[in-house]
Motif scaffolding. Structure first.
Motif, PDB file in Angstrom:
ATOM      1  N   ASP A   1      40.000  38.225  47.799  1.00 36.00           N
ATOM      2  CA  ASP A   1      40.611  37.202  46.892  1.00 36.00           C
ATOM      3  C   ASP A   1      40.191  36.007  47.133  1.00 36.00           C
ATOM      4  OD1 ASP A   1      41.809  37.349  49.304  1.00 36.00           O
ATOM      5  OD2 ASP A   1      43.744  36.816  48.634  1.00 36.00           O
TER       6      ASP A   1
ATOM      7  N   THR B   1      41.567  32.633  36.339  1.00 35.45           N
ATOM      8  CA  THR B   1      41.804  33.697  37.290  1.00 35.45           C
ATOM      9  C   THR B   1      41.310  35.049  36.763  1.00 35.45           C
ATOM     10  OG1 THR B   1      43.803  33.019  38.243  1.00 35.45           O
ATOM     11  CG2 THR B   1      43.554  35.054  38.567  1.00 35.45           C
TER      12      THR B   1
ATOM     13  N   VAL C   1      44.054  32.606  42.818  1.00 29.53           N
ATOM     14  CA  VAL C   1      43.430  31.963  41.696  1.00 29.53           C
ATOM     15  C   VAL C   1      42.124  33.077  41.398  1.00 29.53           C
ATOM     16  CG1 VAL C   1      44.011  29.815  41.963  1.00 29.53           C
ATOM     17  CG2 VAL C   1      42.047  30.706  43.165  1.00 29.53           C
ATOM     18  N   GLY C   2      42.056  34.223  41.837  1.00 29.25           N
ATOM     19  CA  GLY C   2      41.201  35.092  41.388  1.00 29.25           C
ATOM     20  C   GLY C   2      40.211  36.064  42.600  1.00 29.25           C
TER      21      GLY C   2
ATOM     22  N   ARG D   1      46.235  28.432  34.318  1.00 35.12           N
ATOM     23  CA  ARG D   1      45.630  29.066  35.662  1.00 35.12           C
ATOM     24  C   ARG D   1      44.947  30.345  35.343  1.00 35.12           C
ATOM     25  NH1 ARG D   1      49.560  28.999  38.567  1.00 35.12           N
ATOM     26  NH2 ARG D   1      49.318  26.984  39.389  1.00 35.12           N
ATOM     27  N   SER D   2      45.618  31.073  34.565  1.00 33.12           N
ATOM     28  CA  SER D   2      45.448  32.601  34.450  1.00 33.12           C
ATOM     29  C   SER D   2      43.930  32.805  33.579  1.00 33.12           C
ATOM     30  CB  SER D   2      46.317  33.177  33.377  1.00 33.12           C
ATOM     31  OG  SER D   2      46.675  32.584  32.353  1.00 33.12           O
TER      32      SER D   2
ATOM     33  N   THR E   1      37.275  35.321  36.685  1.00 34.91           N
ATOM     34  CA  THR E   1      36.792  35.761  37.854  1.00 34.91           C
ATOM     35  C   THR E   1      36.792  37.135  37.954  1.00 34.91           C
ATOM     36  OG1 THR E   1      38.734  35.536  39.359  1.00 34.91           O
ATOM     37  CG2 THR E   1      37.402  33.526  38.861  1.00 34.91           C
TER      38      THR E   1
ATOM     39  N   SER F   1      44.634  30.732  47.656  1.00 30.09           N
ATOM     40  CA  SER F   1      45.966  30.600  46.703  1.00 30.09           C
ATOM     41  C   SER F   1      46.134  29.109  46.803  1.00 30.09           C
ATOM     42  CB  SER F   1      46.913  31.367  47.400  1.00 30.09           C
ATOM     43  OG  SER F   1      46.630  32.564  47.502  1.00 30.09           O
TER      44      SER F   1
END
Length: 267
Positions: free
Chosen positions: A43, A7, A70-71, A3-4, A10, A46
């Motif tokens: 943001d 994230t 998520v960013g 996921r990072s 973005t 989530s």
């Protein structure tokens, strides 16, 4: 896929927008009437792995839950309409609005645009125009005897009344009335370049009237409004954006390194 990676991507895109906005502010530090911009962010949704209040046993509940962001995304680029510092020029056709309002400019197609840049000139017919030759609205023409713009003979009052003392006369002659426009939401104006704006549904219709009345600013002759950009603030924002961009890129590098570690476990 981790996921990072998404994230941090973005974050890099958001910081690129931040740097673009700050760079534009810095490049317009000497543009008369320019209003600085500010990038605003929010943001993203989530990913919920466990809702708060979920039962963790027959008698207990999760007090916080598990939510992973998520960013970030850019939500708007806001113009800051604070006044710029006045700059004395002693030019009879340099005018500053000291307060709220916009000068009205007639475009070649008849559309009315709006500006805070009060640097006006005369065209070949004696009409007051902006630097592109577009007429000030309402149109005001200066008599031929005064086209040398002697500051002692051409006067623009705080409420927009333009008068001139013709050679041989003892009483000033009225040439016209400058009117300015205000908007309920000036942030909704669309910038079309050349220091000009046009109204949109978001800005609302212009409210036109004489300066120094009903909340509209007073006019200052022989003065220009400088850009409201503060270089120290912009340089600080530029460094902050650069560091955040680098930090997000580091997150991607770290995630990539972790993926390589996982892949190597097969060997």
């Amino acid at each position: 896929m981790m996921r990072s990676l998404y994230t941090a991507t973005t974050g890099m895109i958001g910081m690129q927008t931040q740097i673009d906005v700050v760079s534009n502010n810095i490049s317009n530090v000497n543009t008369s009437g320019y209003k600085k911009q500010r990038a605003e962010f929010s943001d993203l949704f989530s990913q919920v792995l466990q809702y708060a209040g979920t039962n963790t046993s027959e008698t207990t509940q999760s007090p916080t839950g598990i939510e992973v962001g998520v960013g970030v995304r850019n939500t708007s680029v806001q113009k800051i309409w604070t006044a710029g510092n006045p700059m004395q020029t002693n030019n009879a056709l340099d005018i500053m609005i000291n307060g709220a309002g916009f000068f009205q400019i007639q475009l070649p197609d008849g559309t009315i645009a709006y500006t805070r840049n009060g640097s006006f000139k005369l065209d070949s017919e004696g009409n007051i125009v902006n630097s592109k030759g577009f007429l000030l609205e309402p149109n005001i023409s200066v008599p031929e005897d005064l086209r040398d713009l002697n500051a002692t003979s051409l006067t623009i009052s705080e409420d927009g009344l333009v008068t001139a003392l013709i050679a041989g006369d003892t009483q000033a002659q009225e040439l016209g009335q400058i009117e300015i426009a205000t908007f309920i939401n000036p942030a909704g104006l669309h910038s079309m370049g050349d220091n000009l704006y046009i109204n949109t549904d978001a800005s609302g219709d212009p409210i036109v009237g004489a300066p120094n009345q009903e909340g509209r600013g007073a006019l200052l002759q022989g003065t220009l409004e400088r850009s409201n950009v503060q270089l120290v603030e912009e340089m600080t924002e530029l460094i902050t954006g650069q560091r955040a961009y680098e930090a997000n890129s580091k997150s991607i590098q770290t995630s990539d390194s972790m993926l390589q570690t996982v892949i190597s476990l097969k060997r």
